[in-house]
Design a protein around this motif. Structure first.
Motif, mmCIF file in Angstrom:
data_model
loop_
_atom_site.group_PDB
_atom_site.id
_atom_site.type_symbol
_atom_site.label_atom_id
_atom_site.label_comp_id
_atom_site.label_asym_id
_atom_site.label_seq_id
_atom_site.Cartn_x
_atom_site.Cartn_y
_atom_site.Cartn_z
ATOM 1 N N ALA A 63 69.371 50.981 95.167
ATOM 2 C CA ALA A 63 68.474 50.411 96.173
ATOM 3 C C ALA A 63 67.280 49.719 95.540
ATOM 4 C CB ALA A 63 68.000 51.508 97.123
ATOM 5 N N GLY A 64 67.270 49.657 94.204
ATOM 6 C CA GLY A 64 66.208 48.946 93.498
ATOM 7 C C GLY A 64 64.950 49.761 93.269
ATOM 8 N N ARG A 65 65.044 51.075 93.333
ATOM 9 C CA ARG A 65 63.866 51.922 93.186
ATOM 10 C C ARG A 65 63.757 52.487 91.767
ATOM 11 N NH1 ARG A 65 60.484 50.603 97.237
ATOM 12 N NH2 ARG A 65 61.631 50.457 99.198
ATOM 13 N N ASP A 66 62.509 52.746 91.350
ATOM 14 C CA ASP A 66 62.264 53.394 90.063
ATOM 15 C C ASP A 66 62.444 54.896 90.238
ATOM 16 O OD1 ASP A 66 61.629 51.019 88.739
ATOM 17 O OD2 ASP A 66 59.551 51.101 89.425
ATOM 18 N N VAL A 67 63.282 55.485 89.403
ATOM 19 C CA VAL A 67 63.642 56.892 89.548
ATOM 20 C C VAL A 67 63.637 57.560 88.176
ATOM 21 C CG1 VAL A 67 65.327 58.545 90.432
ATOM 22 C CG2 VAL A 67 65.190 56.260 91.440
ATOM 23 N N VAL A 68 63.099 58.763 88.125
ATOM 24 C CA VAL A 68 63.189 59.606 86.937
ATOM 25 C C VAL A 68 63.798 60.942 87.356
ATOM 26 C CG1 VAL A 68 61.865 60.946 85.252
ATOM 27 C CG2 VAL A 68 61.265 58.565 85.688
ATOM 28 N N VAL A 69 64.770 61.407 86.590
ATOM 29 C CA VAL A 69 65.395 62.709 86.837
ATOM 30 C C VAL A 69 64.916 63.684 85.771
ATOM 31 C CG1 VAL A 69 67.541 63.971 87.172
ATOM 32 C CG2 VAL A 69 67.432 61.536 87.749
ATOM 33 N N CYS A 70 64.368 64.813 86.197
ATOM 34 C CA CYS A 70 63.918 65.848 85.263
ATOM 35 C C CYS A 70 64.921 66.999 85.252
ATOM 36 C CB CYS A 70 62.543 66.371 85.671
ATOM 37 S SG CYS A 70 61.218 65.158 85.564
ATOM 38 N N GLU A 71 65.374 67.347 84.062
ATOM 39 C CA GLU A 71 66.358 68.413 83.893
ATOM 40 C C GLU A 71 65.822 69.423 82.879
ATOM 41 O OE1 GLU A 71 68.810 71.141 83.663
ATOM 42 O OE2 GLU A 71 69.314 69.598 85.155
ATOM 43 N N GLN A 72 65.742 70.691 83.274
ATOM 44 C CA GLN A 72 65.148 71.697 82.393
ATOM 45 C C GLN A 72 66.034 72.036 81.197
ATOM 46 O OE1 GLN A 72 64.697 75.667 83.997
ATOM 47 N NE2 GLN A 72 66.295 75.320 85.532
ATOM 48 N N PHE A 73 67.323 71.797 81.305
ATOM 49 C CA PHE A 73 68.220 72.014 80.178
ATOM 50 C C PHE A 73 68.768 70.662 79.713
ATOM 51 C CE2 PHE A 73 68.650 75.915 82.865
ATOM 52 C CZ PHE A 73 67.998 76.786 82.004
ATOM 53 N N ALA A 74 69.885 70.659 79.023
ATOM 54 C CA ALA A 74 70.550 69.412 78.643
ATOM 55 C C ALA A 74 71.544 69.025 79.726
ATOM 56 C CB ALA A 74 71.262 69.576 77.304
ATOM 57 N N LEU A 75 71.883 67.766 79.796
ATOM 58 C CA LEU A 75 72.902 67.308 80.731
ATOM 59 C C LEU A 75 74.212 68.072 80.501
ATOM 60 C CD1 LEU A 75 72.409 63.446 80.806
ATOM 61 C CD2 LEU A 75 72.394 64.968 82.791
ATOM 62 N N GLY A 76 74.841 68.480 81.590
ATOM 63 C CA GLY A 76 76.114 69.188 81.483
ATOM 64 C C GLY A 76 75.994 70.637 81.053
ATOM 65 N N HIS A 77 74.802 71.199 81.095
ATOM 66 C CA HIS A 77 74.606 72.589 80.658
ATOM 67 C C HIS A 77 75.411 73.555 81.534
ATOM 68 C CE1 HIS A 77 72.106 73.789 84.114
ATOM 69 N NE2 HIS A 77 71.663 72.542 84.086
ATOM 70 N N ASP A 78 75.554 74.801 81.054
ATOM 71 C CA ASP A 78 76.382 75.782 81.761
ATOM 72 C C ASP A 78 75.558 76.847 82.475
ATOM 73 O OD1 ASP A 78 75.406 77.242 79.639
ATOM 74 O OD2 ASP A 78 77.380 77.807 78.839
ATOM 75 N N ARG A 79 74.289 76.525 82.788
ATOM 76 C CA ARG A 79 73.408 77.490 83.448
ATOM 77 C C ARG A 79 73.270 77.223 84.949
ATOM 78 N NH1 ARG A 79 69.533 79.811 80.201
ATOM 79 N NH2 ARG A 79 68.976 80.978 82.092
ATOM 80 N N GLY A 80 74.118 76.364 85.487
ATOM 81 C CA GLY A 80 73.960 75.999 86.882
ATOM 82 C C GLY A 80 75.271 75.977 87.637
ATOM 83 N N SER A 81 75.452 74.928 88.451
ATOM 84 C CA SER A 81 76.580 74.862 89.370
ATOM 85 C C SER A 81 77.503 73.671 89.144
ATOM 86 C CB SER A 81 76.055 74.791 90.818
ATOM 87 O OG SER A 81 75.130 75.810 91.085
ATOM 88 N N SER A 82 77.130 72.741 88.261
ATOM 89 C CA SER A 82 77.886 71.481 88.162
ATOM 90 C C SER A 82 78.715 71.342 86.901
ATOM 91 C CB SER A 82 76.915 70.290 88.254
ATOM 92 O OG SER A 82 76.298 70.227 89.513
ATOM 93 N N HIS A 83 78.663 72.315 86.006
ATOM 94 C CA HIS A 83 79.350 72.185 84.723
ATOM 95 C C HIS A 83 80.843 72.488 84.870
ATOM 96 C CE1 HIS A 83 78.334 76.429 85.164
ATOM 97 N NE2 HIS A 83 79.344 76.706 84.368
ATOM 98 N N ALA A 116 73.708 62.006 91.739
ATOM 99 C CA ALA A 116 74.239 61.126 92.777
ATOM 100 C C ALA A 116 73.113 60.525 93.608
ATOM 101 C CB ALA A 116 75.205 61.899 93.672
ATOM 102 N N THR A 117 72.086 61.306 93.881
ATOM 103 C CA THR A 117 70.939 60.803 94.622
ATOM 104 C C THR A 117 70.192 59.749 93.819
ATOM 105 O OG1 THR A 117 70.709 62.959 95.710
ATOM 106 C CG2 THR A 117 68.820 61.471 95.812
ATOM 107 N N ALA A 118 69.973 60.032 92.555
ATOM 108 C CA ALA A 118 69.262 59.072 91.691
ATOM 109 C C ALA A 118 70.027 57.762 91.580
ATOM 110 C CB ALA A 118 69.042 59.689 90.315
ATOM 111 N N ARG A 119 71.339 57.837 91.492
ATOM 112 C CA ARG A 119 72.145 56.616 91.423
ATOM 113 C C ARG A 119 71.964 55.771 92.678
ATOM 114 N NH1 ARG A 119 77.440 55.583 93.337
ATOM 115 N NH2 ARG A 119 78.478 53.835 92.282
ATOM 116 N N GLU A 120 71.990 56.413 93.830
ATOM 117 C CA GLU A 120 71.806 55.677 95.083
ATOM 118 C C GLU A 120 70.436 55.008 95.135
ATOM 119 O OE1 GLU A 120 73.841 55.001 97.627
ATOM 120 O OE2 GLU A 120 75.477 55.945 96.518
#
Length: 331
Positions: free
Chosen positions: A27-47, A19-23
């Motif tokens: 705003a026209g900024r260059d953004v890279v998101v680094c994720e240690q697992f795959a998107l949607g993984h089950d090792r965290g809080s958002s899956h 959500a932060t990266a989207r914002e």
């Protein structure tokens, strides 16, 4: 400092990081998101398939934050073309008077239902004399669909683990990425990564067959920790006992707690007589701070957004705006 790879590096591709990266992208900024697992993984809080969205909270500030967040979910829904929200309402059982007062203060409509109305309208068992607080604008957000909708708008580098985030002159170094600003939304990894004062816990989530949608339920009659139940796709009911997990090392693979699953099943049997037996369990990591406070702050050129104490998903669009605003102050 060597030339930057990007203007902003976001560490962690859970719902807050995305959500932060989207914002920032908007705003026209260059953004890279680094994720240690795959998107949607089950090792965290958002899956997972669903999370509660609700306006009903016992304090005005949370109600107002939810009021700010709900139209932002609708904005993402329209942008992505995906249905993200199912609003079958929320039902508070037990001590709901503070919620009533906060909703009234914020101008949010609600109904107070007696036991017969609760059972007739929702098939949820209530004891004689019980009353519940129903608010029609709550329900669920489809969590996995929301993550996918957010991820479509940003660049995510999967399987890239960031082991340290450090300021370096007029910028930052996060792993192998150099940027002008870092935003750390690492959930249960944040305490070790950037010194967040919070406790990661491994929570047990249970699923039951039900076959029909119901309001999202918060029940304070389950003891020191509230029971929660919400619809999940496929005719399932998702449930648990809030903040009952043991402290956990996020690097270890969490295992569901059988005792907590049994407590949840007993509560579901009492409140949802049509529900089937326990179908399956999974884990979810919480990162708990005192009074369930969020941590949204800037430390030099590092912005930290963490520790949502198990109730943050619903607020992701507005939290993303706030974290992005902190990062933009440095660009």
């Amino acid at each position: 400092m060597a030339p930057v790879d990007t203007e902003v590096v976001v560490v962690g591709a859970g719902v807050m990081g995305l959500a932060t990266a989207r914002e920032l992208r908007q705003a026209g900024r260059d953004v890279v998101v680094c994720e240690q697992f795959a998107l949607g993984h089950d090792r965290g809080s958002s899956h997972g398939a669903s999370r509660i969205v609700r306006l009903s909270y016992p304090e005005d500030r949370w109600v107002r934050l939810a009021q700010e967040s709900l139209p932002l979910w609708r904005e993402l829904e329209a942008e992505s073309g995906r249905p993200l929200l199912d609003l079958h309402g929320t039902l508070d059982l037990g001590d709901w008077a503070p919620n009533r007062d906060a909703l009234t203060s914020c101008g949010v409509p609600f109904e107070v239902l007696d036991a017969g109305q609760i059972e007739h309208r929702f098939g949820i068992r209530a004891d004689p004399g019980d009353r519940g607080l129903f608010q029609a604008e709550g329900g669920i957000v489809h969590a996995d669909a929301a993550l996918a909708a957010l991820a479509d708008t940003v660049e995510v580098r999967e399987h890239v683990r960031v082991r340290s985030v450090d300021e370096d002159g007029d910028g930052v170094v996060a792993g192998d990425v150099r940027a002008r600003v870092a935003v750390v939304t690492a959930g249960a990894w944040a305490p070790a990564l950037v010194g967040v004062d919070a406790t990661p816990t491994a929570e047990t989530v249970s699923y039951f067959d039900l076959g029909r949608p119901v309001p999202s339920v918060i029940d304070t009659t389950t003891g020191a920790h509230s029971g929660y139940a919400l619809a999940a796709p496929g005719g399932l009911l998702k449930a648990g006992i809030h903040q009952t997990g043991r402290p956990a090392d996020p690097k270890a693979v969490a295992v569901p707690d059988r005792e907590l699953a049994a407590r949840t099943a007993a509560w579901i049997e009492r409140r949802f007589p049509e529900a089937g037996p326990l179908a399956r369990t999974e884990t979810c990591l919480y990162t708990i701070r005192e009074h369930d406070e969020f941590l949204l702050e800037r430390r030099g050129r590092i912005v930290v957004g963490s520790a949502c104490s198990g109730h943050g998903f619903k607020f992701a669009p507005v939290v993303g705006k706030r974290l992005a605003a902190l990062a933009l102050e440095l660009l």
